[in-house]
Design an enzyme around this catalytic site. Structure first.
Site, short mmCIF file in Angstrom:
data_model
loop_
_atom_site.label_atom_id
_atom_site.label_comp_id
_atom_site.label_asym_id
_atom_site.label_seq_id
_atom_site.Cartn_x
_atom_site.Cartn_y
_atom_site.Cartn_z
CB ALA A 12 -65.92 -21.17 -62.98
CB ILE A 16 -74.12 -25.24 -63.85
CG1 ILE A 16 -75.62 -25.26 -64.14
CG2 ILE A 16 -73.45 -26.49 -64.39
CD1 ILE A 16 -75.98 -25.28 -65.60
CB VAL A 129 -73.56 -26.64 -70.21
CG1 VAL A 129 -74.71 -26.72 -69.22
CG2 VAL A 129 -72.69 -27.90 -70.13
N GLY A 130 -74.40 -24.00 -71.84
CA GLY A 130 -75.19 -22.75 -71.87
C GLY A 130 -76.20 -22.79 -73.00
CG ASP A 159 -82.46 -33.28 -72.60
OD1 ASP A 159 -83.17 -32.59 -71.86
OD2 ASP A 159 -81.58 -32.79 -73.34
NE ARG A 162 -84.03 -32.72 -66.85
CZ ARG A 162 -83.86 -31.49 -67.29
NH1 ARG A 162 -84.08 -31.20 -68.58
NH2 ARG A 162 -83.48 -30.53 -66.47
CG HIS A 187 -81.21 -29.05 -74.08
ND1 HIS A 187 -81.71 -30.04 -73.26
CD2 HIS A 187 -81.05 -27.96 -73.28
CE1 HIS A 187 -81.83 -29.58 -72.04
NE2 HIS A 187 -81.44 -28.32 -72.02
P1 NAD Z 1 -75.95 -18.87 -63.56
O1 NAD Z 1 -76.52 -17.54 -63.93
O2 NAD Z 1 -76.07 -19.34 -62.17
O3 NAD Z 1 -74.41 -18.88 -63.91
C1 NAD Z 1 -73.94 -18.47 -65.15
C2 NAD Z 1 -72.58 -17.89 -64.89
O4 NAD Z 1 -72.02 -17.58 -66.16
C3 NAD Z 1 -72.63 -16.57 -64.09
O5 NAD Z 1 -71.75 -16.68 -62.98
C4 NAD Z 1 -72.14 -15.51 -65.09
O6 NAD Z 1 -71.35 -14.51 -64.46
C5 NAD Z 1 -71.32 -16.36 -66.03
N1 NAD Z 1 -71.16 -15.81 -67.37
C6 NAD Z 1 -72.09 -15.17 -68.12
N2 NAD Z 1 -71.54 -14.79 -69.29
C7 NAD Z 1 -70.27 -15.24 -69.28
C8 NAD Z 1 -69.21 -15.13 -70.19
N3 NAD Z 1 -69.35 -14.50 -71.36
N4 NAD Z 1 -68.03 -15.70 -69.87
C9 NAD Z 1 -67.88 -16.33 -68.68
N5 NAD Z 1 -68.84 -16.42 -67.76
C10 NAD Z 1 -70.03 -15.88 -68.06
O7 NAD Z 1 -76.56 -19.92 -64.60
P2 NAD Z 1 -76.54 -21.51 -64.50
O8 NAD Z 1 -77.75 -21.95 -63.78
O9 NAD Z 1 -75.20 -21.95 -64.04
O10 NAD Z 1 -76.80 -21.90 -66.04
C11 NAD Z 1 -75.82 -21.63 -67.01
C12 NAD Z 1 -76.37 -21.98 -68.38
O11 NAD Z 1 -76.57 -23.40 -68.50
C13 NAD Z 1 -77.72 -21.35 -68.72
O12 NAD Z 1 -77.71 -20.90 -70.07
C14 NAD Z 1 -78.68 -22.51 -68.57
O13 NAD Z 1 -79.86 -22.33 -69.32
C15 NAD Z 1 -77.85 -23.63 -69.09
N6 NAD Z 1 -78.29 -24.99 -68.76
C16 NAD Z 1 -78.21 -25.94 -69.72
C17 NAD Z 1 -78.58 -27.25 -69.45
C18 NAD Z 1 -78.51 -28.32 -70.51
O14 NAD Z 1 -79.05 -29.41 -70.27
N7 NAD Z 1 -77.89 -28.12 -71.67
C19 NAD Z 1 -79.03 -27.58 -68.17
C20 NAD Z 1 -79.11 -26.58 -67.20
C21 NAD Z 1 -78.73 -25.28 -67.51
C1 LMR Z 2 -82.70 -27.82 -68.35
O1 LMR Z 2 -83.03 -28.63 -69.22
O2 LMR Z 2 -82.94 -27.99 -67.14
C2 LMR Z 2 -81.91 -26.61 -68.75
O3 LMR Z 2 -81.73 -26.54 -70.12
C3 LMR Z 2 -82.47 -25.35 -68.18
C4 LMR Z 2 -83.73 -24.92 -68.89
O4 LMR Z 2 -83.82 -23.74 -69.24
O5 LMR Z 2 -84.62 -25.74 -69.09
#
Ligand code: NAD
Ligand code: LMR
Length: 330
Positions: A12, A16, A129-130, A159, A162, A187
């Site tokens: 949180a 994101i 999302v991760g 996606d 986009r 994804h």
């Molecule tokens: P970020 O590093 O800014 O934030 C991630 C947060 O998660 C950090 O604050 C970290 O402390 C926390 N975290 C890590 N492990 C954790 C755990 N076990 N429990 C709770 N919190 C934890 O990253 P972000 O830019 O916010 O991206 C987060 C994830 O979303 C990444 O894996 C990224 O690739 C993914 N993502 C997916 C999509 C999609 O379309 N599916 C799009 C964008 C990003």
């Molecule tokens: C995205 O599609 O923007 C996210 O999944 C982040 C990435 O690693 O591409």
């Protein structure tokens, strides 16, 4: 006033998270009459940052925000949660594929899955999302004994958005005019954007996208841009997409709860039931119809060309390989 919906968000205090929590609290995700309680999870090292985010949420005095709870323990943060948005995971860096994150991020989702099954609300809805989100969702869902498997989903909405944005630009339309675009598969770069049912100008009255923009562009630049947009953003920004990802996560949950408006269906990665020959046992993006609040069904009976089918199967194969790579976590 409706009873508050409890929304747990992991990661949180991350990028994101910072773009996600405020619109949820403002009512953009669950509607203007629906109070929410935010249950926020972070790693111990990020609890100070999370405290700051919680202060800012308070300072907005959102009328719909009926509580903020913060914790570094999923058994606390997930207690009674109706909706779980699993964002907390490491993002990739330039040069990495999303699948390269599986060793670092996969293990997060074993404990997450166990805690969800132990303490979340009986019919909790989950979006991962991760990254790599399909396989992380599979790992979490492998712990499900109490929560229905179908409630575990992963996000491919970004996606889809986009794709709609690209088409709108090319056609000189606005994104809201582009309907019924969707995405099959993982994804990842193997995803299959599908515009065969897409229209510009409204469902039923619009023109087929395939008649408005050229087939060469659709098969070339459009397809590649959508599939590789995440990497392009990392290259340009030095960080992965955040605000657009947060918006997509909000749209994913919004539509699951409140319906897809004037789109007939929406892309969600859901546990495959074997539809379209996609093997069971993976979490795969399909076009889904929302039939009632929190109920989706995979759209059946679509005509799929041989070329699209081959790409759909290749994306499924990739997910089977990702599953193989995390066999020890399932
Ligand atoms: P970020 O590093 O800014 O934030 C991630 C947060 O998660 C950090 O604050 C970290 O402390 C926390 N975290 C890590 N492990 C954790 C755990 N076990 N429990 C709770 N919190 C934890 O990253 P972000 O830019 O916010 O991206 C987060 C994830 O979303 C990444 O894996 C990224 O690739 C993914 N993502 C997916 C999509 C999609 O379309 N599916 C799009 C964008 C990003
Ligand atoms: C995205 O599609 O923007 C996210 O999944 C982040 C990435 O690693 O591409």
């Amino acid at each position: 006033m409706n009873k508050p919906i409890r929304v747990a968000v992991t990661g949180a205090a991350g990028q994101i998270g910072y773009s996600l929590l405020f619109p949820i609290a403002a009512g953009e995700m669950l509607g203007p009459d629906q109070p929410v309680i935010l249950q926020l999870l972070e790693l111990p090292a990020a609890m100070d940052a999370l405290a700051g985010v919680a202060m800012e949420l308070e300072d907005c005095a959102f009328p719909l925000l009926h509580g903020i709870e913060v914790s570094d323990d999923p058994m606390v943060a997930f207690k009674g949660a109706d909706v779980l948005m699993l964002v907390g995971a490491r993002p990739r860096t330039a040069g990495q594929d999303r699948a390269d994150l599986i060793k670092a991020n996969g293990p997060i989702f074993t404990g997450t899955g166990e805690a969800i099954d132990a303490v979340a609300a009986d019919n909790a809805k989950i979006v991962v999302v991760g990254n790599p989100c399909n396989t992380n969702a599979l790992i979490a869902s492998s712990r499900a004994k109490r929560i229905p498997l179908a409630n575990y989903t992963a996000m491919t909405r970004l996606d889809q958005s986009r794709a709609a944005g690209q088409i709108a630009n090319k056609a000189g339309a606005t994104p809201g005019d582009v309907k019924n675009v969707f995405v099959w598969g993982n994804h990842s770069d193997s995803m299959v954007p599908d515009v065969s049912l897409a229209t510009i100008g409204g469902v039923g009255k619009g023109r087929a996208v395939t008649d408005v923009v050229g087939a060469d562009w659709l098969a070339g630049d459009f397809d590649k841009t959508v599939r590789t947009r995440g990497k392009a953003i990392i290259t340009a920004r030095g960080k992965s997409s955040a605000a657009s990802a947060a918006h997509a996560a909000i749209s994913h949950i919004h539509d699951w709860f409140l319906g897809t408006g004037d789109n007939d269906f929406v892309s969600m990665a859901v546990p495959s039931d074997g539809s379209y020959g996609i093997p069971k046992g993976i979490i795969y993006s399909f076009p889904v119809r929302i039939t009632a609040p929190w109920k989706y069904e995979i759209v059946q009976g679509l005509k799929v060309s041989d070329a699209t089918k081959a790409r759909m199967m290749a994306s499924a194969e990739e997910l089977l390989s990702e599953r193989e790579a995390v066999q020890d976590l399932l």
